[in-house]
Design a protein around this motif. Structure first.
Motif, mmCIF file in Angstrom:
data_model
loop_
_atom_site.group_PDB
_atom_site.id
_atom_site.type_symbol
_atom_site.label_atom_id
_atom_site.label_comp_id
_atom_site.label_asym_id
_atom_site.label_seq_id
_atom_site.Cartn_x
_atom_site.Cartn_y
_atom_site.Cartn_z
ATOM 1 N N PRO B 40 39.857 42.792 36.411
ATOM 2 C CA PRO B 40 40.884 43.228 36.730
ATOM 3 C C PRO B 40 42.068 43.233 37.577
ATOM 4 O O PRO B 40 41.655 41.574 37.471
ATOM 5 N N PRO B 41 42.796 44.249 38.328
ATOM 6 C CA PRO B 41 44.062 43.325 39.311
ATOM 7 C C PRO B 41 42.977 42.531 40.323
ATOM 8 O O PRO B 41 44.276 41.903 40.652
ATOM 9 N N SER B 42 42.675 42.789 40.716
ATOM 10 C CA SER B 42 41.663 42.713 41.709
ATOM 11 C C SER B 42 41.607 40.965 42.034
ATOM 12 O O SER B 42 41.108 40.104 42.387
ATOM 13 N N ARG B 43 41.416 40.851 40.474
ATOM 14 C CA ARG B 43 41.800 39.117 39.924
ATOM 15 C C ARG B 43 40.240 38.188 39.474
ATOM 16 O O ARG B 43 40.526 37.360 38.972
ATOM 17 N N GLN B 44 38.786 39.542 40.136
ATOM 18 C CA GLN B 44 37.767 38.452 39.984
ATOM 19 C C GLN B 44 36.946 38.536 38.461
ATOM 20 O O GLN B 44 37.527 39.862 37.789
ATOM 21 N N MET B 45 36.626 37.853 38.258
ATOM 22 C CA MET B 45 36.344 37.682 36.656
ATOM 23 C C MET B 45 34.849 38.786 36.700
ATOM 24 O O MET B 45 33.829 37.780 37.296
ATOM 25 N N ILE B 46 34.911 39.300 35.611
ATOM 26 C CA ILE B 46 33.890 39.804 35.770
ATOM 27 C C ILE B 46 32.682 39.755 34.028
ATOM 28 O O ILE B 46 33.153 40.180 33.810
ATOM 29 N N LEU B 47 31.014 39.154 34.648
ATOM 30 C CA LEU B 47 30.704 39.592 32.600
ATOM 31 C C LEU B 47 30.668 41.075 32.197
ATOM 32 O O LEU B 47 30.247 41.660 32.886
ATOM 33 N N VAL B 48 31.291 41.270 30.860
ATOM 34 C CA VAL B 48 31.095 42.704 30.025
ATOM 35 C C VAL B 48 29.747 42.780 28.954
ATOM 36 O O VAL B 48 28.727 43.208 29.756
ATOM 37 N N ILE B 49 29.161 41.847 28.322
ATOM 38 C CA ILE B 49 28.827 41.561 27.177
ATOM 39 C C ILE B 49 28.655 40.307 26.964
ATOM 40 O O ILE B 49 29.461 39.452 27.748
#
Lengths: 115, 114
Positions: B40-49
């Motif tokens: 997201p715009p926050s730049r944090q990488m988040i695992l989706v699936i």
């Protein structure tokens, strides 16, 4: 829970200056890595480490040095910064021996600008 | 060499609609994992699936599901009932078992409109 912590969040350098991006994780992860993110190029692996005292090169290692003296820390050093190193840098870790699925835990990134 | 290709640099979808992001990969290995990460715009990488190659069943996580076609080396992400918070860059990534490298695609920027 701190997770993966990167410092600084933002940095501006002049060409030729040196600096170190710090990365620390408190999850006792064996595996740590550095990526750079550039528009249109995704994330590219710079260096990685599978444990203290062990490092190896990734896809784009030139201009960067790393060391891994402890399990927790994995600093990335730019010895002589160049404008081509302007990027967002991510540190990531994983519990390498836990199934080795490749899932990474990321820091919040560090934006580096080299003038 | 392992490669990951995301052919859609940008996509948009209206809130509550469904959108599919494409990803193809190239490998001669048989044991590997595939991922979709969200930034997201926050730049944090988040695992989706995550999808294990040895599993034929497609992975699902709430509104997110994948269409994994191993023979075609295709791994698309479907987002159902799109929400404004889904606006982000989405990266497809590939990991070969017993290697130490996660290879990323170039990303697809998704914009969700109200």
């Amino acid at each position: 829970n701190a997770g993966v912590t990167q410092t600084p969040k933002f940095q501006v350098l002049k060409t030729g200056q040196s600096m170190t991006l710090q990365c620390a994780q408190d999850m006792n992860h064996e595996y740590m890595s550095w990526y750079r993110q550039d528009p249109g190029m995704g994330l590219r692996l710079i260096h990685y480490s599978v444990g203290a005292g062990i490092t190896d090169q990734g896809e784009v290692p030139n201009g960067y040095n790393v060391s891994r003296s402890t399990t927790e820390d994995f600093p990335l050093r730019l010895l002589s910064a160049a404008p081509s190193q302007t990027s967002v840098y991510f540190c990531a870790s994983s519990p390498r021996t836990s199934g080795r699925t490749g899932e990474l835990f990321f820091g919040e990134g560090s934006r580096l600008t080299v003038l | 060499a392992q490669t990951v290709t995301q052919s859609q640099p940008e996509m948009s979808v209206q809130e509550a609609e469904t959108v599919t992001l494409s990803c193809t990969y190239d490998t001669s290995e048989s044991n590997y994992y595939l991922f979709w990460y969200k930034q997201p715009p926050s730049r944090q990488m988040i695992l989706v699936i995550r999808q294990e190659a040895y599993k034929q069943q497609n992975a699902t996580e709430n509104r997110f599901s994948v269409n994994f076609q191993k023979a075609a080396k295709s791994f698309s992400l479907k987002i159902s009932d799109s929400q404004l918070g889904d606006t982000a860059m989405y990266f497809c990534a590939f990991f070969v078992y017993n290697t130490d490298k996660l290879i990323f695609g170039t990303g697809t920027r998704l914009q969700v409109f109200p």
